[in-house]
Design a protein around this motif. Sequence first.
Motif, PDB file in Angstrom:
ATOM      1  N   ILE A  44      14.009   1.414  -2.516  1.00 53.85           N
ATOM      2  CA  ILE A  44      12.814   1.358  -2.316  1.00 53.85           C
ATOM      3  C   ILE A  44      11.951   2.163  -1.151  1.00 53.85           C
ATOM      4  O   ILE A  44      10.967   2.552  -1.482  1.00 53.85           O
ATOM      5  CB  ILE A  44      12.305  -0.173  -2.178  1.00 53.85           C
ATOM      6  CG1 ILE A  44      12.718  -0.924  -3.479  1.00 53.85           C
ATOM      7  CG2 ILE A  44      10.670  -0.483  -2.122  1.00 53.85           C
ATOM      8  CD1 ILE A  44      12.666  -2.400  -3.431  1.00 53.85           C
ATOM      9  N   GLY A  45      12.697   1.947  -0.087  1.00 51.73           N
ATOM     10  CA  GLY A  45      12.150   2.455   1.267  1.00 51.73           C
ATOM     11  C   GLY A  45      12.100   4.162   0.978  1.00 51.73           C
ATOM     12  O   GLY A  45      11.166   4.947   1.373  1.00 51.73           O
ATOM     13  N   LEU A  46      12.990   4.698   0.488  1.00 53.36           N
ATOM     14  CA  LEU A  46      13.174   6.111   0.234  1.00 53.36           C
ATOM     15  C   LEU A  46      11.936   6.633  -0.813  1.00 53.36           C
ATOM     16  O   LEU A  46      11.237   7.661  -0.517  1.00 53.36           O
ATOM     17  CB  LEU A  46      14.640   6.590  -0.369  1.00 53.36           C
ATOM     18  CG  LEU A  46      15.647   6.657   0.602  1.00 53.36           C
ATOM     19  CD1 LEU A  46      16.903   6.953   0.028  1.00 53.36           C
ATOM     20  CD2 LEU A  46      15.247   7.644   1.636  1.00 53.36           C
ATOM     21  N   LEU A  47      11.419   5.688  -1.762  1.00 50.23           N
ATOM     22  CA  LEU A  47      10.590   5.926  -2.707  1.00 50.23           C
ATOM     23  C   LEU A  47       9.331   5.817  -2.302  1.00 50.23           C
ATOM     24  O   LEU A  47       8.308   7.043  -2.122  1.00 50.23           O
ATOM     25  CB  LEU A  47      10.478   5.190  -3.855  1.00 50.23           C
ATOM     26  CG  LEU A  47      11.633   5.321  -4.953  1.00 50.23           C
ATOM     27  CD1 LEU A  47      11.552   4.140  -5.929  1.00 50.23           C
ATOM     28  CD2 LEU A  47      11.654   6.686  -5.587  1.00 50.23           C
ATOM     29  N   LEU A  48       9.055   5.098  -1.061  1.00 49.62           N
ATOM     30  CA  LEU A  48       7.822   4.882  -0.327  1.00 49.62           C
ATOM     31  C   LEU A  48       7.534   6.031   0.557  1.00 49.62           C
ATOM     32  O   LEU A  48       6.529   6.616   0.814  1.00 49.62           O
ATOM     33  CB  LEU A  48       7.886   3.627   0.386  1.00 49.62           C
ATOM     34  CG  LEU A  48       7.763   2.183  -0.445  1.00 49.62           C
ATOM     35  CD1 LEU A  48       7.929   1.166   0.754  1.00 49.62           C
ATOM     36  CD2 LEU A  48       6.616   2.032  -1.103  1.00 49.62           C
ATOM     37  N   LEU A  49       8.580   6.586   1.138  1.00 50.92           N
ATOM     38  CA  LEU A  49       8.495   7.696   2.268  1.00 50.92           C
ATOM     39  C   LEU A  49       8.272   8.994   1.536  1.00 50.92           C
ATOM     40  O   LEU A  49       7.387   9.615   1.761  1.00 50.92           O
ATOM     41  CB  LEU A  49       9.814   7.760   3.130  1.00 50.92           C
ATOM     42  CG  LEU A  49       9.970   8.731   3.999  1.00 50.92           C
ATOM     43  CD1 LEU A  49       8.942   8.740   5.138  1.00 50.92           C
ATOM     44  CD2 LEU A  49      11.624   8.803   4.487  1.00 50.92           C
ATOM     45  N   ILE A  50       9.113   9.175   0.320  1.00 48.90           N
ATOM     46  CA  ILE A  50       8.874  10.711  -0.292  1.00 48.90           C
ATOM     47  C   ILE A  50       7.427  10.757  -0.877  1.00 48.90           C
ATOM     48  O   ILE A  50       6.844  11.696  -0.700  1.00 48.90           O
ATOM     49  CB  ILE A  50      10.127  10.867  -1.177  1.00 48.90           C
ATOM     50  CG1 ILE A  50      11.371  10.885  -0.444  1.00 48.90           C
ATOM     51  CG2 ILE A  50      10.030  11.842  -2.109  1.00 48.90           C
ATOM     52  CD1 ILE A  50      12.690  10.815  -1.371  1.00 48.90           C
ATOM     53  N   PHE A  51       6.979   9.665  -1.634  1.00 40.34           N
ATOM     54  CA  PHE A  51       5.974   9.635  -2.572  1.00 40.34           C
ATOM     55  C   PHE A  51       4.786   9.349  -1.488  1.00 40.34           C
ATOM     56  O   PHE A  51       3.409   9.141  -2.136  1.00 40.34           O
ATOM     57  CB  PHE A  51       6.090   9.031  -3.715  1.00 40.34           C
ATOM     58  CG  PHE A  51       7.205   9.665  -4.522  1.00 40.34           C
ATOM     59  CD1 PHE A  51       6.862  10.909  -5.242  1.00 40.34           C
ATOM     60  CD2 PHE A  51       8.332   9.048  -4.904  1.00 40.34           C
ATOM     61  CE1 PHE A  51       7.737  11.602  -5.939  1.00 40.34           C
ATOM     62  CE2 PHE A  51       9.427   9.800  -5.470  1.00 40.34           C
ATOM     63  CZ  PHE A  51       9.021  10.727  -6.252  1.00 40.34           C
ATOM     64  N   GLN A  52       4.936   8.810  -0.420  1.00 38.41           N
ATOM     65  CA  GLN A  52       3.605   8.160   0.428  1.00 38.41           C
ATOM     66  C   GLN A  52       3.184   7.185  -0.373  1.00 38.41           C
ATOM     67  O   GLN A  52       1.902   7.054  -0.408  1.00 38.41           O
ATOM     68  CB  GLN A  52       2.892   9.067   0.860  1.00 38.41           C
ATOM     69  CG  GLN A  52       3.655  10.170   1.816  1.00 38.41           C
ATOM     70  CD  GLN A  52       3.875   9.620   3.377  1.00 38.41           C
ATOM     71  OE1 GLN A  52       2.924   9.599   4.099  1.00 38.41           O
ATOM     72  NE2 GLN A  52       4.960   8.901   3.408  1.00 38.41           N
ATOM     73  N   ILE A  53       3.756   6.141  -1.044  1.00 37.14           N
ATOM     74  CA  ILE A  53       3.201   5.144  -1.737  1.00 37.14           C
ATOM     75  C   ILE A  53       2.696   3.786  -0.721  1.00 37.14           C
ATOM     76  O   ILE A  53       3.692   3.354  -0.108  1.00 37.14           O
ATOM     77  CB  ILE A  53       4.126   4.564  -2.699  1.00 37.14           C
ATOM     78  CG1 ILE A  53       4.698   5.707  -3.640  1.00 37.14           C
ATOM     79  CG2 ILE A  53       3.645   3.235  -3.538  1.00 37.14           C
ATOM     80  CD1 ILE A  53       5.669   5.322  -4.596  1.00 37.14           C
ATOM     81  N   PRO A  54       1.787   3.408  -0.511  1.00 38.03           N
ATOM     82  CA  PRO A  54       1.235   2.245   0.269  1.00 38.03           C
ATOM     83  C   PRO A  54       1.717   0.996  -0.240  1.00 38.03           C
ATOM     84  O   PRO A  54       1.608   0.821  -1.457  1.00 38.03           O
ATOM     85  CB  PRO A  54      -0.288   2.365   0.628  1.00 38.03           C
ATOM     86  CG  PRO A  54      -0.485   2.963  -0.815  1.00 38.03           C
ATOM     87  CD  PRO A  54       0.421   4.116  -1.113  1.00 38.03           C
ATOM     88  N   LEU A  55       2.227   0.016   0.616  1.00 37.12           N
ATOM     89  CA  LEU A  55       2.331  -1.140   0.001  1.00 37.12           C
ATOM     90  C   LEU A  55       1.181  -2.116  -0.089  1.00 37.12           C
ATOM     91  O   LEU A  55       0.220  -1.966   0.789  1.00 37.12           O
ATOM     92  CB  LEU A  55       3.378  -1.815   1.014  1.00 37.12           C
ATOM     93  CG  LEU A  55       4.849  -1.546   0.985  1.00 37.12           C
ATOM     94  CD1 LEU A  55       5.683  -2.263   2.242  1.00 37.12           C
ATOM     95  CD2 LEU A  55       5.582  -1.824  -0.373  1.00 37.12           C
ATOM     96  N   PRO A  56       1.043  -2.852  -1.094  1.00 33.89           N
ATOM     97  CA  PRO A  56      -0.303  -3.908  -1.132  1.00 33.89           C
ATOM     98  C   PRO A  56      -0.282  -4.667   0.122  1.00 33.89           C
ATOM     99  O   PRO A  56       1.014  -4.907   0.745  1.00 33.89           O
ATOM    100  CB  PRO A  56       0.139  -4.727  -2.361  1.00 33.89           C
ATOM    101  CG  PRO A  56       1.038  -3.960  -3.189  1.00 33.89           C
ATOM    102  CD  PRO A  56       1.794  -3.109  -2.224  1.00 33.89           C
ATOM    103  N   GLN A  57      -1.583  -4.876   0.697  1.00 29.24           N
ATOM    104  CA  GLN A  57      -1.519  -5.568   2.084  1.00 29.24           C
ATOM    105  C   GLN A  57      -0.828  -6.757   2.008  1.00 29.24           C
ATOM    106  O   GLN A  57      -0.104  -6.942   2.990  1.00 29.24           O
ATOM    107  CB  GLN A  57      -3.008  -5.833   2.322  1.00 29.24           C
ATOM    108  CG  GLN A  57      -3.289  -6.463   3.760  1.00 29.24           C
ATOM    109  CD  GLN A  57      -4.680  -6.506   4.082  1.00 29.24           C
ATOM    110  OE1 GLN A  57      -5.646  -6.784   3.264  1.00 29.24           O
ATOM    111  NE2 GLN A  57      -5.117  -6.159   5.114  1.00 29.24           N
TER     112      GLN A  57
END
Length: 305
Positions: free
Chosen positions: A170-183
């Motif tokens: 999950i972390g790699l996906l967030l980093l590579i695609f710069q996906i923000p988490l819901p607040q």
Amino acid sequence: MFDQLFSLMGMMFLLIVIGFILRRAGKITEQGKACLVDLILYAILPCNIIKAFSMEMEPGFWQKFAQLLCCAAGVQVIAMLVAHFGYRRIRDGEKQVFQYGTVCSNAGFMGNPLAEGVFGDLGLVYASIFLIPQRIVMWTAGVSFFSKEGDKKQVYKKILTHPCMVATYIGLLLLIFQIPLPQVVERTVYSLSGCCTAMTMLYIGTILVDVEPKSLISRSQIYYAALRLLCIPLAVCVLCRAAGADHLVAGVCTLLSAAPAGSTTSILAAKYHGDEHSAAKAVVFTTALSVLTIPVWSFVLLSAL
């Protein structure tokens, strides 16, 4: 800078002492210890991993990112070689502890504040990138040091579906695609992540109740500490310079390679019925020595910049 380093080390030791006192007083029982292990492994650590990957990438940063990632992968190769060849004369149980503690330093907990204190804001970003290969290795090859199951396919299936590995994906996906988490998710993740160091150190304190103080220092522990705190970072520093790595990249890789044994060494030794006493001793002994060695490495690396 050194005040921050000593403050960080002091905090970790005080947390260990609190865990020791609570266990000695019977406030944390054997069942409580088992609950602590599961809480850390299945909730707190996965959130800590996801948080570490949640960072913004500056334009034009990908070239440095690639260089740093290659150097960090090289560090893990060095660590795996040391783990494979360095402990053949060490007894079983303690051997697995040292092998895991070699591929997984405490840079996962200490790396960000260390790098930021020594190298500033850019050091903090570099530290987060450096830790990507370690996080992958620690939950794959690292866990396999403790697992005693005969069917390797089942072993790796369990490892690859472990909550900490899922958090890494999950972390790699967030980093590579710069996906923000819901607040609301971000606040929950950050809240649990903030408990990571405290809960892990408290757990180590509960283990030390059953450890003889004189047994903390042994020939094998000294040998392991020398490899973990001196030989590995020295090899990393020399190889980074020989490869022509950027000075800051080489500095961050060397400093984080000089971190003591990973706190998760004790957690996994307990979870997989390994030698948790040797694991606790390795973490405490190398952490104590790192109060001296990390400032020395910091001074050497800053002088070289």
